[in-house]
Scaffold this active site. Sequence first.
Site, short mmCIF file in Angstrom:
data_model
loop_
_atom_site.label_atom_id
_atom_site.label_comp_id
_atom_site.label_asym_id
_atom_site.label_seq_id
_atom_site.Cartn_x
_atom_site.Cartn_y
_atom_site.Cartn_z
N TYR A 1 40.19 53.72 49.14
CA TYR A 1 38.80 53.19 48.48
C TYR A 1 37.72 53.90 48.79
O TYR A 1 36.83 54.11 47.99
CB TYR A 1 38.89 51.50 48.81
CG TYR A 1 39.77 50.93 47.88
CD1 TYR A 1 39.67 51.03 46.50
CD2 TYR A 1 40.93 50.36 48.41
CE1 TYR A 1 40.59 50.23 45.89
CE2 TYR A 1 42.02 49.76 47.64
CZ TYR A 1 41.74 49.53 46.30
OH TYR A 1 42.70 49.06 45.56
N GLN B 1 37.58 45.75 34.10
CA GLN B 1 38.55 45.69 35.19
C GLN B 1 38.30 46.89 36.27
O GLN B 1 38.93 47.12 37.14
CB GLN B 1 39.86 46.18 34.38
CG GLN B 1 40.56 45.11 33.69
CD GLN B 1 41.63 45.66 32.78
OE1 GLN B 1 42.63 45.42 33.13
NE2 GLN B 1 41.31 46.23 31.78
N ASN B 2 37.36 47.63 35.53
CA ASN B 2 36.74 48.95 36.56
C ASN B 2 35.88 48.39 37.70
O ASN B 2 35.07 47.58 37.71
CB ASN B 2 36.22 49.87 35.60
CG ASN B 2 36.87 50.33 34.48
OD1 ASN B 2 37.95 50.27 34.55
ND2 ASN B 2 36.25 51.12 33.53
N VAL B 3 36.23 49.43 38.87
CA VAL B 3 35.58 49.04 40.07
C VAL B 3 34.39 49.75 40.13
O VAL B 3 33.64 49.79 41.36
CB VAL B 3 36.60 48.84 41.19
CG1 VAL B 3 37.59 47.75 41.13
CG2 VAL B 3 37.35 50.25 41.35
N ASP B 4 34.10 50.99 39.69
CA ASP B 4 32.84 51.50 39.55
C ASP B 4 31.75 50.79 39.05
O ASP B 4 32.07 49.90 38.20
CB ASP B 4 33.17 52.93 38.78
CG ASP B 4 33.32 52.73 37.40
OD1 ASP B 4 32.46 52.21 36.64
OD2 ASP B 4 34.48 52.99 36.67
N HIS C 1 37.74 42.64 38.73
CA HIS C 1 38.50 43.17 39.81
C HIS C 1 37.76 43.74 41.00
O HIS C 1 38.34 44.55 41.64
CB HIS C 1 39.52 44.29 39.20
CG HIS C 1 41.02 44.08 38.20
ND1 HIS C 1 41.38 44.91 37.64
CD2 HIS C 1 40.88 42.64 37.98
CE1 HIS C 1 42.23 44.23 36.88
NE2 HIS C 1 42.15 43.00 36.97
N CYS D 1 34.56 40.14 54.07
CA CYS D 1 35.18 39.97 55.30
C CYS D 1 36.46 39.06 54.98
O CYS D 1 36.22 38.16 54.38
CB CYS D 1 34.20 39.25 56.23
SG CYS D 1 35.03 38.66 57.88
N CYS E 1 36.19 35.63 57.10
CA CYS E 1 35.40 34.55 56.81
C CYS E 1 34.57 34.38 55.53
O CYS E 1 34.04 33.55 54.96
CB CYS E 1 33.97 34.31 58.10
SG CYS E 1 32.80 35.92 57.43
N THR F 1 41.91 50.48 27.91
CA THR F 1 42.79 49.72 28.89
C THR F 1 44.29 49.86 28.34
O THR F 1 44.33 49.46 27.15
CB THR F 1 42.29 48.22 29.05
OG1 THR F 1 43.21 47.74 30.21
CG2 THR F 1 42.07 47.48 27.95
P1 OAD Z 1 45.24 52.38 32.86
O1 OAD Z 1 45.21 53.59 33.63
O2 OAD Z 1 46.54 51.60 33.08
O3 OAD Z 1 45.15 52.92 31.25
C1 OAD Z 1 44.18 53.59 31.03
C2 OAD Z 1 43.74 53.70 29.28
O4 OAD Z 1 42.56 54.45 29.18
C3 OAD Z 1 45.02 54.05 28.64
O5 OAD Z 1 45.24 53.11 27.51
C4 OAD Z 1 44.50 55.43 28.05
O6 OAD Z 1 45.04 55.62 26.70
C5 OAD Z 1 42.98 55.33 28.17
N1 OAD Z 1 42.23 56.47 28.25
C6 OAD Z 1 42.55 57.45 28.78
N2 OAD Z 1 41.60 58.38 28.68
C7 OAD Z 1 40.49 57.97 28.06
C8 OAD Z 1 39.50 58.46 27.33
N3 OAD Z 1 38.76 59.69 27.36
N4 OAD Z 1 38.91 57.59 26.06
C9 OAD Z 1 39.35 56.31 25.76
N5 OAD Z 1 40.58 56.09 26.72
C10 OAD Z 1 41.11 56.69 27.44
O7 OAD Z 1 43.96 51.70 33.38
P2 OAD Z 1 43.51 50.27 33.08
O8 OAD Z 1 44.20 49.67 31.80
O9 OAD Z 1 42.18 49.99 33.28
O10 OAD Z 1 43.81 47.16 38.77
O11 OAD Z 1 44.21 49.20 34.44
C11 OAD Z 1 44.09 47.96 34.52
C12 OAD Z 1 44.21 47.77 36.08
O12 OAD Z 1 45.42 48.39 36.60
C13 OAD Z 1 43.10 48.33 36.95
O13 OAD Z 1 41.92 47.50 36.79
C14 OAD Z 1 43.75 48.49 38.29
C15 OAD Z 1 45.04 49.11 37.83
O14 OAD Z 1 45.98 48.77 38.68
C16 OAD Z 1 43.76 46.91 40.13
O15 OAD Z 1 43.69 47.97 40.95
C17 OAD Z 1 43.83 45.60 40.48
#
Ligand code: OAD
Length: 227
Positions: free
Chosen positions: A48, A83-86, A101, A109, A112, A168
Amino acid sequence: MLTGAGLSAESGLGTFRDKDGLWTRYDLNEVATPEGFAKNPKLVHEFYNARRANSLDAQPNAAHAALARLQRARPDRVTLITQNVDDLLERAGAPDVIHMHGALTGALCASCGHRWPAPRVMDPDSPCPACARPATRPDIVWFGEMPYHMGRIEAALQGADLFVAIGTSGNVYPAAGFVQEAGLAGAQTLELNLEPSATVSLFDDVRFGSATAIIPAWVAEVLDDRG
Ligand code: OAD
């Protein structure tokens, strides 16, 4: 609307499941679960810390800017769930982002529950400012933990007239189930993505393309067409 890693891909932040994605290089059980953290907190902090450094060094792109503009134009009508952490949506000027997320900017912590702003580099031995125990963790929701703000999210899904999923892959629940929930509650549903997600068949409409191409165009249409 719900955003995922694809929104930040063109800011240089890697996605998880694409070719060369983070989960092809790291074992998520080791770096993104409470069990992994208990076993090797140093490895989890290193993972991280690298994500945080990349995120702090990245700049919001045109898709973040367009979504921020939409929320500023319709503050009472646009719910931004990520869902993004940025923090690129906030840095693009979005006033209210729901981080289901968690966020790299936060420290938590594990002992606590106290929260405070994360330093750029976190370390498992640094003490909690409230209870002084060395139980510092990133304020990130790991697999097996309950996502944050679910009450607010459920209310928004139930009341939505349009649900949009952006960048996503539709693999991680509960977020992947939001399309069905919003659709059953009466919302129109739209997927904006580079490639079809695992749940693409559940959407009423889809548009494919890179986020910086299709999101600003879609936002311009919404702001012009819906007054
Ligand atoms: P993924 O990596 O699973 O999916 C990324 C998505 O972005 C895919 O559908 C790609 O087609 C799309 N993509 C890639 N480049 C792109 C671009 N330039 N423009 C538009 N779309 C694009 O990511 P998430 O679905 O966000 O959770 O993942 C969900 C969760 O899984 C995250 O929040 C994280 C991960 O494990 C935790 O860590 C709890």
